[in-house]
Design a protein around this motif. Structure first.
Motif, short mmCIF file in Angstrom:
data_model
loop_
_atom_site.label_atom_id
_atom_site.label_comp_id
_atom_site.label_asym_id
_atom_site.label_seq_id
_atom_site.Cartn_x
_atom_site.Cartn_y
_atom_site.Cartn_z
N VAL A 153 -32.89 31.51 18.78
CA VAL A 153 -32.95 29.95 19.25
C VAL A 153 -33.09 29.14 18.06
N SER A 154 -32.31 27.94 18.19
CA SER A 154 -32.47 26.82 17.27
C SER A 154 -32.60 25.53 17.81
N PHE A 155 -33.55 24.64 17.11
CA PHE A 155 -33.90 23.39 17.55
C PHE A 155 -33.67 22.21 16.33
N LEU A 156 -33.43 20.97 16.90
CA LEU A 156 -33.35 19.86 15.94
C LEU A 156 -34.60 19.13 15.70
N THR A 157 -35.48 19.35 16.63
CA THR A 157 -36.62 18.68 16.36
C THR A 157 -37.86 19.48 16.75
N GLY A 158 -39.09 19.09 15.88
CA GLY A 158 -40.14 19.82 16.07
C GLY A 158 -40.65 19.79 17.49
N LYS A 159 -40.40 18.43 18.37
CA LYS A 159 -40.84 18.36 19.92
C LYS A 159 -40.15 19.29 20.63
N ASP A 160 -38.95 19.62 20.55
CA ASP A 160 -37.99 20.57 21.18
C ASP A 160 -38.42 21.94 21.12
N ALA A 161 -38.85 22.11 19.83
CA ALA A 161 -39.30 23.66 19.44
C ALA A 161 -40.54 23.86 19.84
N LEU A 162 -41.61 23.14 19.94
CA LEU A 162 -42.77 23.03 20.62
C LEU A 162 -42.85 23.29 22.01
N GLU A 163 -41.92 22.62 22.70
CA GLU A 163 -41.73 22.73 24.32
C GLU A 163 -41.30 24.00 24.53
N HIS A 164 -40.12 24.41 23.72
CA HIS A 164 -40.07 25.99 24.06
C HIS A 164 -40.88 26.85 23.81
N LEU A 165 -41.79 26.68 22.84
CA LEU A 165 -43.18 27.76 22.56
C LEU A 165 -44.03 27.60 23.48
N GLN A 166 -44.20 26.51 24.17
CA GLN A 166 -45.31 26.36 24.91
C GLN A 166 -44.82 26.77 26.43
N ASP A 167 -43.65 27.13 26.81
CA ASP A 167 -42.97 27.25 28.02
C ASP A 167 -43.22 28.81 28.18
N LYS A 168 -44.21 29.21 29.08
CA LYS A 168 -44.64 30.43 29.12
C LYS A 168 -43.53 31.45 29.56
N ASP A 169 -42.09 30.88 30.05
CA ASP A 169 -41.12 31.50 30.56
C ASP A 169 -40.28 32.28 29.30
N ASN A 170 -40.42 31.60 28.21
CA ASN A 170 -39.88 32.06 27.18
C ASN A 170 -40.66 33.12 26.19
N VAL A 171 -39.87 34.05 25.88
CA VAL A 171 -40.44 34.89 24.80
C VAL A 171 -41.08 34.24 23.53
N PHE A 172 -42.10 34.67 23.03
CA PHE A 172 -42.53 34.21 21.72
C PHE A 172 -41.76 34.67 20.75
N PRO A 173 -41.30 33.94 19.62
CA PRO A 173 -40.65 34.62 18.62
C PRO A 173 -41.39 35.45 17.66
N ASP A 174 -40.75 36.28 16.94
CA ASP A 174 -41.34 37.18 15.98
C ASP A 174 -41.54 36.38 14.47
N LEU A 175 -40.30 35.52 14.39
CA LEU A 175 -40.06 34.82 13.09
C LEU A 175 -39.80 33.31 13.52
N ILE A 176 -40.55 32.50 12.85
CA ILE A 176 -40.08 31.36 12.75
C ILE A 176 -39.67 30.73 11.36
N ILE A 177 -38.58 30.09 11.35
CA ILE A 177 -37.87 29.59 10.10
C ILE A 177 -37.60 27.85 10.23
N SER A 178 -38.48 27.09 9.39
CA SER A 178 -38.27 25.73 9.59
C SER A 178 -38.31 25.11 8.38
N ASP A 179 -37.37 23.95 8.27
CA ASP A 179 -37.35 23.06 7.26
C ASP A 179 -38.34 22.37 7.06
N ILE A 180 -38.90 21.87 5.96
CA ILE A 180 -40.26 21.24 5.75
C ILE A 180 -39.93 19.57 5.98
#
Length: 135
Positions: A32-59
């Motif tokens: 899954v890919s996101f353009l904003t931290g806000k969108d990524a955080l919303e995805h991570l907080q959604d209990k219906d989504n599987v939590f990732p094993d790896l997060i790769i983020s631009d600084i």
């Protein structure tokens, strides 16, 4: 193999390239890919989504840099929150970034972007094959 990889970069083309290389490596089931931290955080907080094993983020991102993202990530409370490997990407490694990651022990490493096939292979060797040999 990573079950799920989350990509976070404000550049759509970078996310596309990284997704392509990850798919070619056969190292993950889902990306899954996101353009904003806000969108990524919303995805991570959604209990219906599987939590990732790896997060790769631009600084460096315009609306929320990775440091703010990591602070908010730490506040996520989920019963299924795993401890994913977190890789930070940079175009120029600054001494300040090296100092800042010491405050964020969940960050596994900082590498230069963009990811290429060799960098992805190194991640596989370190985090997937390395875990297999330790079991």
């Amino acid at each position: 193999m990573f079950n799920k990889v989350l990509l976070l970069d404000d550049n759509k083309a970078t996310n596309f390239i990284h997704t392509k290389f990850l798919k070619q490596s056969d190292a993950c089931n889902e990306i899954v890919s996101f353009l904003t931290g806000k969108d990524a955080l919303e995805h991570l907080q959604d209990k219906d989504n599987v939590f990732p094993d790896l997060i790769i983020s631009d600084i460096n991102m315009p609306t929320m840099d990775v440091w703010e993202f990591l602070d908010l990530y730490n506040a996520i409370e989920r019963s299924v929150k795993t401890n994913p490997k977190i890789i930070l990407l940079t175009t120029s490694l600054s001494p300040e970034d090296n100092e800042r990651i010491k405050v964020y022990p969940m960050v596994s490493q900082i590498i230069n972007k963009p990811l290429d096939k060799r960098a992805i292979q190194n991640l596989i060797e370190k985090f997937i094959k390395g875990e297999d040999s330790q079991q």
